[in-house]
Design a protein around this motif. Structure first.
Motif, PDB file in Angstrom:
ATOM      1  N   MET A   1      11.702   2.155  -1.763  1.00 41.62           N
ATOM      2  CA  MET A   1      10.420   2.741  -1.388  1.00 41.62           C
ATOM      3  C   MET A   1       9.420   1.626  -1.091  1.00 41.62           C
ATOM      4  N   PRO A   2       8.667   1.724   0.024  1.00 42.88           N
ATOM      5  CA  PRO A   2       7.707   0.667   0.366  1.00 42.88           C
ATOM      6  C   PRO A   2       6.639   0.523  -0.711  1.00 42.88           C
ATOM      7  N   LEU A   3       6.260  -0.718  -0.968  1.00 45.13           N
ATOM      8  CA  LEU A   3       5.195  -0.975  -1.919  1.00 45.13           C
ATOM      9  C   LEU A   3       3.840  -0.622  -1.302  1.00 45.13           C
ATOM     10  N   LYS A   4       2.925  -0.165  -2.131  1.00 45.38           N
ATOM     11  CA  LYS A   4       1.591   0.185  -1.627  1.00 45.38           C
ATOM     12  C   LYS A   4       0.534  -0.613  -2.379  1.00 45.38           C
ATOM     13  N   PHE A   5      -0.384  -1.196  -1.609  1.00 45.20           N
ATOM     14  CA  PHE A   5      -1.346  -2.145  -2.144  1.00 45.20           C
ATOM     15  C   PHE A   5      -2.780  -1.642  -2.016  1.00 45.20           C
ATOM     16  N   SER A   6      -3.561  -2.009  -3.016  1.00 47.67           N
ATOM     17  CA  SER A   6      -4.971  -1.665  -3.077  1.00 47.67           C
ATOM     18  C   SER A   6      -5.780  -2.954  -3.140  1.00 47.67           C
ATOM     19  N   ALA A   7      -6.874  -3.022  -2.403  1.00 48.50           N
ATOM     20  CA  ALA A   7      -7.706  -4.233  -2.375  1.00 48.50           C
ATOM     21  C   ALA A   7      -8.784  -4.161  -3.453  1.00 48.50           C
ATOM     22  N   ASN A   8      -8.894  -5.215  -4.239  1.00 45.75           N
ATOM     23  CA  ASN A   8      -9.948  -5.273  -5.245  1.00 45.75           C
ATOM     24  C   ASN A   8     -11.240  -5.749  -4.576  1.00 45.75           C
ATOM     25  N   VAL A   9     -12.169  -4.806  -4.380  1.00 41.08           N
ATOM     26  CA  VAL A   9     -13.381  -5.130  -3.627  1.00 41.08           C
ATOM     27  C   VAL A   9     -14.453  -5.780  -4.491  1.00 41.08           C
ATOM     28  N   SER A  10     -14.145  -6.024  -5.757  1.00 38.77           N
ATOM     29  CA  SER A  10     -15.039  -6.827  -6.586  1.00 38.77           C
ATOM     30  C   SER A  10     -14.762  -8.316  -6.414  1.00 38.77           C
ATOM     31  N   MET A  11     -13.545  -8.656  -5.976  1.00 36.73           N
ATOM     32  CA  MET A  11     -13.148 -10.057  -5.860  1.00 36.73           C
ATOM     33  C   MET A  11     -12.892 -10.498  -4.427  1.00 36.73           C
ATOM     34  N   ILE A  12     -12.504  -9.557  -3.573  1.00 35.16           N
ATOM     35  CA  ILE A  12     -12.267  -9.850  -2.158  1.00 35.16           C
ATOM     36  C   ILE A  12     -13.445  -9.322  -1.344  1.00 35.16           C
ATOM     37  N   PHE A  13     -13.676  -9.917  -0.196  1.00 36.29           N
ATOM     38  CA  PHE A  13     -14.773  -9.535   0.702  1.00 36.29           C
ATOM     39  C   PHE A  13     -16.154  -9.818   0.094  1.00 36.29           C
ATOM     40  N   THR A  14     -16.220 -10.794  -0.798  1.00 39.07           N
ATOM     41  CA  THR A  14     -17.508 -11.089  -1.430  1.00 39.07           C
ATOM     42  C   THR A  14     -18.486 -11.761  -0.465  1.00 39.07           C
ATOM     43  N   GLU A  15     -18.033 -12.095   0.752  1.00 42.03           N
ATOM     44  CA  GLU A  15     -18.979 -12.534   1.780  1.00 42.03           C
ATOM     45  C   GLU A  15     -20.003 -11.423   2.059  1.00 42.03           C
ATOM     46  N   GLU A  16     -19.582 -10.186   1.812  1.00 41.91           N
ATOM     47  CA  GLU A  16     -20.468  -9.035   1.943  1.00 41.91           C
ATOM     48  C   GLU A  16     -21.097  -8.735   0.580  1.00 41.91           C
ATOM     49  N   LYS A  17     -22.403  -8.747   0.506  1.00 44.73           N
ATOM     50  CA  LYS A  17     -23.079  -8.444  -0.757  1.00 44.73           C
ATOM     51  C   LYS A  17     -23.065  -6.946  -1.055  1.00 44.73           C
ATOM     52  N   ASP A  18     -22.981  -6.145  -0.006  1.00 47.41           N
ATOM     53  CA  ASP A  18     -23.005  -4.697  -0.132  1.00 47.41           C
ATOM     54  C   ASP A  18     -21.604  -4.185  -0.468  1.00 47.41           C
ATOM     55  N   LEU A  19     -21.459  -3.561  -1.645  1.00 49.62           N
ATOM     56  CA  LEU A  19     -20.156  -3.049  -2.061  1.00 49.62           C
ATOM     57  C   LEU A  19     -19.611  -2.023  -1.078  1.00 49.62           C
ATOM     58  N   LEU A  20     -20.472  -1.212  -0.497  1.00 46.85           N
ATOM     59  CA  LEU A  20     -20.025  -0.189   0.446  1.00 46.85           C
ATOM     60  C   LEU A  20     -19.411  -0.827   1.691  1.00 46.85           C
ATOM     61  N   GLY A  30      -6.530  -2.748   6.746  1.00 42.92           N
ATOM     62  CA  GLY A  30      -5.341  -1.902   6.695  1.00 42.92           C
ATOM     63  C   GLY A  30      -4.986  -1.381   5.321  1.00 42.92           C
ATOM     64  N   PHE A  31      -5.830  -1.648   4.324  1.00 39.60           N
ATOM     65  CA  PHE A  31      -5.570  -1.124   2.985  1.00 39.60           C
ATOM     66  C   PHE A  31      -5.851   0.378   2.948  1.00 39.60           C
ATOM     67  N   LYS A  32      -4.991   1.093   2.257  1.00 39.03           N
ATOM     68  CA  LYS A  32      -5.178   2.529   2.071  1.00 39.03           C
ATOM     69  C   LYS A  32      -5.812   2.858   0.723  1.00 39.03           C
ATOM     70  N   GLY A  33      -5.978   1.821  -0.114  1.00 37.92           N
ATOM     71  CA  GLY A  33      -6.593   2.010  -1.417  1.00 37.92           C
ATOM     72  C   GLY A  33      -7.506   0.854  -1.757  1.00 37.92           C
ATOM     73  N   VAL A  34      -8.479   1.123  -2.629  1.00 33.89           N
ATOM     74  CA  VAL A  34      -9.359   0.076  -3.146  1.00 33.89           C
ATOM     75  C   VAL A  34      -9.490   0.258  -4.654  1.00 33.89           C
ATOM     76  N   GLU A  35      -9.657  -0.849  -5.345  1.00 34.00           N
ATOM     77  CA  GLU A  35      -9.985  -0.823  -6.763  1.00 34.00           C
ATOM     78  C   GLU A  35     -11.264  -1.623  -6.946  1.00 34.00           C
ATOM     79  N   CYS A  36     -11.954  -1.354  -8.065  1.00 34.88           N
ATOM     80  CA  CYS A  36     -13.261  -1.982  -8.278  1.00 34.88           C
ATOM     81  C   CYS A  36     -13.459  -2.224  -9.762  1.00 34.88           C
TER      82      CYS A  36
END
Length: 269
Positions: A1-20, A30-36
């Motif tokens: 079964m393919p692995l599915k990944f979620s991006a941690n938006v507290s640690m990645i994309f911090t160039e953006e100050k806005d969490l949204l 291309g992430f289908k999930g996010v964690e925070c």
């Protein structure tokens, strides 16, 4: 079964100050999930609206950790902080329900300052408090459709004095609570630092695993950055094991966030 990944938006994309905006960036990659780690600075209505607009799944949040300036890291194992734990749990449930989030990492808190002669008694008291709080919280979360997770986090590099720091402790607590709705959050970064022997530790505890996170020790970079873990091997191993839950990409990019996803390209669907 393919692995599915979620991006941690507290640690990645911090160039953006806005969490949204970080949610939008994760979707664009291309992430289908996010964690925070800490969504609590943003009203639930705003987070819920952007998540629904993007059609992205909120896979995990942490319980409210307390005062970040004081470096609080939760209350679940701290004697005398039972009220703070209950309040933090209810706030976290509110956010989980608003975001459709099915997994909640329950933060244990840190070991208070103590005399070395008192350490054994203090640790026993903390474990008892932790088990009592979890015993009360886990069925409450199950009624809301939320899986309770506890995560051993390393005290050697990242989080000195954090109480929940080893797999042995996590499994002992899970066994003592004895509830199907309490699972192990297995973070390969932390387990490598505290234990090593990754695949055996994972196999031995697979029945307890409810969520996985990945990053590269010792600097917590992206999985294909230089470091101690061969993630090509680990990802193939997880597929072979039949793991079908979410895998959180919880790393600090070694350069720009946008340049840190080569490892992820082959997993995009």
């Amino acid at each position: 079964m393919p692995l599915k990944f979620s991006a941690n938006v507290s640690m990645i994309f911090t160039e953006e100050k806005d969490l949204l905006q970080r949610y939008r960036s994760a979707k664009q990659v291309g992430f289908k999930g996010v964690e925070c780690v800490f969504p609590y600075d943003v009203p639930t209505e705003k987070l819920s609206a952007v998540r629904k607009e993007l059609g992205i799944e909120q896979t995990l949040i942490n319980t409210y950790m307390g005062n970040r300036q004081k470096k609080e890291m939760g209350f679940a194992a701290i004697p005398g902080k039972e009220k703070e734990f209950q309040d933090s749990l209810e706030l976290s449930i509110k956010y989980c329900k608003a975001l459709g989030c099915k997994c909640l990492h329950i933060m244990s808190g840190k070991i208070p300052d103590h005399e070395e002669s008192q350490k054994a008694d203090l640790l026993k008291q903390m474990e008892d408090t932790y088990i009592k709080n979890l015993t009360d919280a886990v069925p409450r979360l199950e009624k809301e459709g939320i899986l309770a997770l506890i995560e051993p986090m390393n005290t050697k590099i990242s989080f000195p004095n954090y109480f929940m720091n080893t797999i042995d402790l996590a499994v002992r607590v899970i066994d003592k609570v004895g509830h199907r709705n309490l699972k192990l959050q297995f973070d390969f970064f932390h387990v490598q630092i505290m234990h090593g022997n990754l695949t055996k530790n994972f196999k031995d505890n697979f029945k307890h695993v409810g969520y996985i996170q990945v990053s590269q020790p010792p600097h917590r970079g992206e999985p294909d950055s230089g470091g101690e873990i061969d993630y090509n091997y680990i990802f193939a191993f997880l597929e072979e094991m039949g793991y079908n839950g979410w895998i959180g990409a919880e790393y600090t990019p070694t350069g720009k966030s946008e340049d840190s996803f080569k490892w992820f390209d082959k997993f995009k669907v």
